[in-house]
Structures are given as C-alpha cells and as structure tokens.
Scaffold this motif. Sequence first.
Motif, mmCIF file in Angstrom:
data_model
loop_
_atom_site.group_PDB
_atom_site.id
_atom_site.type_symbol
_atom_site.label_atom_id
_atom_site.label_comp_id
_atom_site.label_asym_id
_atom_site.label_seq_id
_atom_site.Cartn_x
_atom_site.Cartn_y
_atom_site.Cartn_z
ATOM 1 N N LEU A 33 7.588 53.997 69.011
ATOM 2 C CA LEU A 33 7.530 53.400 67.682
ATOM 3 C C LEU A 33 8.882 53.540 67.004
ATOM 4 C CD1 LEU A 33 4.185 55.126 66.600
ATOM 5 C CD2 LEU A 33 4.432 52.816 67.524
ATOM 6 N N TYR A 35 10.563 53.338 63.093
ATOM 7 C CA TYR A 35 10.303 53.320 61.661
ATOM 8 C C TYR A 35 11.627 53.256 60.902
ATOM 9 C CZ TYR A 35 5.532 55.131 62.546
ATOM 10 O OH TYR A 35 4.234 55.306 62.961
ATOM 11 N N GLN A 37 13.085 54.345 56.973
ATOM 12 C CA GLN A 37 12.782 55.045 55.742
ATOM 13 C C GLN A 37 13.901 54.841 54.735
ATOM 14 O OE1 GLN A 37 12.432 59.348 56.003
ATOM 15 N NE2 GLN A 37 11.027 59.412 54.291
ATOM 16 N N GLU A 41 11.056 57.088 49.747
ATOM 17 C CA GLU A 41 9.856 56.396 50.227
ATOM 18 C C GLU A 41 9.424 56.939 51.578
ATOM 19 O OE1 GLU A 41 11.105 52.156 48.088
ATOM 20 O OE2 GLU A 41 10.443 52.194 50.183
ATOM 21 N N GLY A 42 8.228 56.556 51.994
ATOM 22 C CA GLY A 42 7.761 56.955 53.310
ATOM 23 C C GLY A 42 8.282 56.020 54.387
ATOM 24 N N PRO A 43 8.283 56.464 55.649
ATOM 25 C CA PRO A 43 8.707 55.596 56.752
ATOM 26 C C PRO A 43 7.798 54.376 56.873
ATOM 27 C CG PRO A 43 8.606 57.893 57.445
ATOM 28 C CD PRO A 43 7.947 57.815 56.106
ATOM 29 N N LEU A 45 6.699 51.233 59.445
ATOM 30 C CA LEU A 45 6.715 50.833 60.841
ATOM 31 C C LEU A 45 7.445 49.506 61.006
ATOM 32 C CD1 LEU A 45 5.637 51.422 63.746
ATOM 33 C CD2 LEU A 45 3.698 49.937 63.163
ATOM 34 N N PHE A 88 13.978 55.965 62.400
ATOM 35 C CA PHE A 88 13.380 56.987 63.256
ATOM 36 C C PHE A 88 12.709 56.345 64.457
ATOM 37 C CE2 PHE A 88 13.692 60.783 60.719
ATOM 38 C CZ PHE A 88 13.701 60.353 59.399
ATOM 39 N N LEU A 103 2.674 62.522 67.050
ATOM 40 C CA LEU A 103 3.881 61.754 67.305
ATOM 41 C C LEU A 103 5.030 62.745 67.425
ATOM 42 C CD1 LEU A 103 3.784 58.776 64.756
ATOM 43 C CD2 LEU A 103 3.029 58.823 67.128
ATOM 44 N N PHE A 105 8.915 62.878 66.808
ATOM 45 C CA PHE A 105 9.926 62.088 66.114
ATOM 46 C C PHE A 105 11.323 62.489 66.528
ATOM 47 C CE2 PHE A 105 7.880 59.497 62.916
ATOM 48 C CZ PHE A 105 6.622 60.062 62.812
ATOM 49 N N GLY A 108 16.429 60.883 63.474
ATOM 50 C CA GLY A 108 16.828 59.778 62.620
ATOM 51 C C GLY A 108 18.280 59.366 62.775
#
Lengths: 115, 112
Positions: A33, A35, A37, A41-43, A45, A88, A103, A105, A108
């Motif tokens: 995946l 993402y 960010q 704010e949040g990540p 997709l 990410f 997940l 991660f 970044g």
Amino acid sequence: GQQLNQSPQSMFIQEGEDVSMNCTSSSIFNTWLWYKQEPGEGPVLLIALYKAGELTSNGRLTAQFGITRKDSFLNISASIPSDVGIYFCAGHNRGSGGSNYKLTFGKGTLLTVNP
Amino acid sequence: SQTIHQWPATLVQPVGSPLSLECTVEGTSNPNLYWYRQAAGRGLQLLFYSVGIGQISSEVPQNLSASRPQDRQFILSSKKLLLSDSGFYLCAWDQGLDQPQHFGDGTRLSIL
C-alpha cells in the motif's frame, strides 16, 4: 520482525520533475500500500497492490509490486506543488490469524516541490 | 460512502490527567478498528486493534488502554497521562483482512 526500508528519506525537486521512491523488505508481503500524509492530517490511501508484478496507476501516480514480493516503488510524474507531503509505503500479509491485522510501515519519504 | 471521524483534533493536557479520544466510523458495519501513534520521527506505531465489540488486542504495553463499546466506536484512554504520551494519534479502519486501512485525521496530543 518484519522491517521496511523506504528511500529516499526526503526529496527536494522542482515543479514538473518526475519522482521515484521505493520500499524494500526483509521478508515477503502479499499486499503493498502507498499512502500520502499532509501536515496535520491522517494518511490517505493512494494505491493498493495485491499481486506480484502488478503495475497500477492513479492519475500521475504509478506503483508496482515487485516480482520477489519484497519491494515496491512509487513514481509521480510531472510533480506539482500540491504533491508536497510524506509518502508512506506499507506491507501487509492478508489472510487469517492475529498477526495478519498488522501493517508494516516504512518511515516515509518527505517530498518538497519548489514552484 | 464510509467516513471516519476523530475528535478532538488537538488536545493539551497536564501530566497525570486522564485521557479519552474517540473515533467513529460511518457507512459500514463490523469494521476492524485500529489506534496508531505517530511520533515526530514519522513512524506509525500500532497501539491497539479490534475485530469486534468488546474485543481489544494490545500491541505495545504502555500507559494507554482501548475500548470498543459499540460496533463503530473506538476509544483510546488513559487514567494518568505521562509526558511520553505526547504525539499524533490516528484511528483507522478496514472492512476485512483483504482490504486496505483508511485513516482518520488524527488528534494532536500535547502533555505539559
């Protein structure tokens, strides 16, 4: 445990340039995946990859699931100022069992685009 | 469509005070729910996940706890906050093990 190496850690580019970032893993995943960010704010997709060798595009973004299942890359073409953010990667092993909810991660890639 | 809400967006709390952060998901049923903490160094650390009402799995032993009183509600709590609890807390959901996780907008928690 599983670890993801994401590179580069940061990039400073001019508007209009193409960008490439990648993730490598010490073990295999069956899902990759990507993402993005933005500050505060949040990540969000961007792209989900479910099959080794899969190449998927979302507008100016293209991501690929490596054949070995241990890596993935994300390309951004013709960058624009709103591409700024932290990108990410995340690896996931879909299936049953408690550990499969996790997940893993990467740390970044911070992208800065100069107009 | 599905949406996820977190509140508050920012919170400043003194050391030793209690904490309650709330997350709700709309437009879906029986989601898997997750709490993450993101430190300044960017990495996301999974704190808790839940596969159903009342079911909580803890990933990291610490000063925090989680509860899921309703299907689409996930709460992160602490009885006494520590300075080290500062950070950006993110809630996430998915609809199954073969679906990607989607994140809320996070809560910025500062401990003084």
